[in-house]
Design a protein around this motif. Sequence first.
Motif, PDB file in Angstrom:
ATOM      1  N   LEU A 173       0.832  -1.204   0.000  1.00  0.00           N
ATOM      2  CA  LEU A 173       0.000   0.000   0.000  1.00  0.00           C
ATOM      3  C   LEU A 173       0.867   1.255   0.000  1.00  0.00           C
ATOM      4  O   LEU A 173       0.538   2.247  -0.672  1.00  0.00           O
ATOM      5  N   ALA A 214       1.994   1.721  -3.472  1.00  0.00           N
ATOM      6  CA  ALA A 214       0.888   2.090  -4.358  1.00  0.00           C
ATOM      7  C   ALA A 214       0.446   3.535  -4.171  1.00  0.00           C
ATOM      8  O   ALA A 214      -0.117   4.140  -5.093  1.00  0.00           O
ATOM      9  N   ALA A 219      -4.735   4.422  -0.666  1.00  0.00           N
ATOM     10  CA  ALA A 219      -3.550   3.602  -0.411  1.00  0.00           C
ATOM     11  C   ALA A 219      -2.745   4.121   0.773  1.00  0.00           C
ATOM     12  O   ALA A 219      -2.046   3.347   1.454  1.00  0.00           O
ATOM     13  N   TYR A 277      -2.056   2.900   4.525  1.00  0.00           N
ATOM     14  CA  TYR A 277      -0.940   2.127   5.073  1.00  0.00           C
ATOM     15  C   TYR A 277      -0.417   2.772   6.352  1.00  0.00           C
ATOM     16  O   TYR A 277       0.198   2.089   7.205  1.00  0.00           O
TER      17      TYR A 277
END
Length: 416
Positions: free
Chosen positions: A290, A293, A320, A323
């Motif tokens: 994540l 990304a 994302a 995270y």
Amino acid sequence: MPEQAARFRDVFSVGEFRVLWIAQTQSRIGDQFARVALALLVFDRTSSAALTALVYASTYLPPLLTAPLLAGLADRYSRRTVMVAVELIRAVLIGLMAVPAVPLPLLAVLVVAVSCPDPLFSAARIATLPQVLPGAKYQVGMSIASSTDGIAQIAGFALGGVIVAATGSPHLVLAIDAASFLVSAALLRWGLGPHRPETDGNAAPRREFAFAGIRLVARDRNLMGLAALVWMFGLFVVPEAMAAPYAAEIGAGEAAVGMLMAADVVGMVIGGLLVARLGTDLRRRLTVPLAFAAGLPLVATLLSPGLPVTVGLWALSGLASSYLVLAQVRFVQRVPDGMRARAVGFAAAGLQTAQGLGMATAGALGEAVAPSAAIAACGAAGSVGALVVALAFGLVGRDGTHTPERSQDRAEPSRI
């Protein structure tokens, strides 16, 4: 046995969590009220964009210095007492700022002073949360707190502007913020237990106490890696700082700036709720992917797509960026309770520094290249940086799986 996922209602059934959640939410909204009011008040008095920006920045900068010095108090005293004291101090300082006759130089001093104890309150609150929500409830609670924080920021900015426009009085908005701190103090004092930090009987000398959290993180490879991964977020938050020049570049107009600034925050709110109930193994496996990304949608900004596409891309980046919740949960759970506030304070100060540097870097690049290119460059740097951090600090093994962590995600108490 796999960790049993907690439900949202399981978390909200805990009275102390509700107190922390309500206190933080209404106080956060009040903070955004104050930032809007200060910007309008200073600009009204000076007509200077530079001074307005400087005073606004002053609400973020002091914690970079005070975090290592103050956060340790939450590892010495009752965390409830620490939070209540900070809220009362901030209520008094904001109350003084609300007085119409306060001269501008004194207002600037008060802005700095009210920002100084922020890391102490945050460290005490975050260190208390694992005690209030043991086990699987903690991850869900962190996700709820993170998502609510984003919603509160959006609501605070929007409502603050509306109230000032309707009343014509920034001082009233500042008074509302002062009242929010008093409400928070009352909720915490009568709705929360003392939550004294756990100690192992080997407290560090006072001269070393404040920096013990920094040494703990620096000596633990996994903790340092998680902290560095969190700091990468400084490169993913640049769209908020570049929204105005980017809107001009794509011909979207000033009306689109607010929509662009809110896009990644909305994505983070949704992402925070989606990762709330992930199990321990999946939490470990998704943290790095994540993080990587989060920068990719920003790279696509290089193509200068239209407003709807850009809003979608930036929202995906925010999604994302959830995270952060996963990395923060793993970080906090690895730190012994008696060291938690100091370690969290250090990591939080680094995050704030990274955000400031990321925005400054994007602004400097935006002077040399198109805003779209500056945003794309920061996104690419963030994604690459996340991979480098993960490999350098052992967050990802050579086979593509996450390196096993210590039992129960907790670090052994360090000897200072």
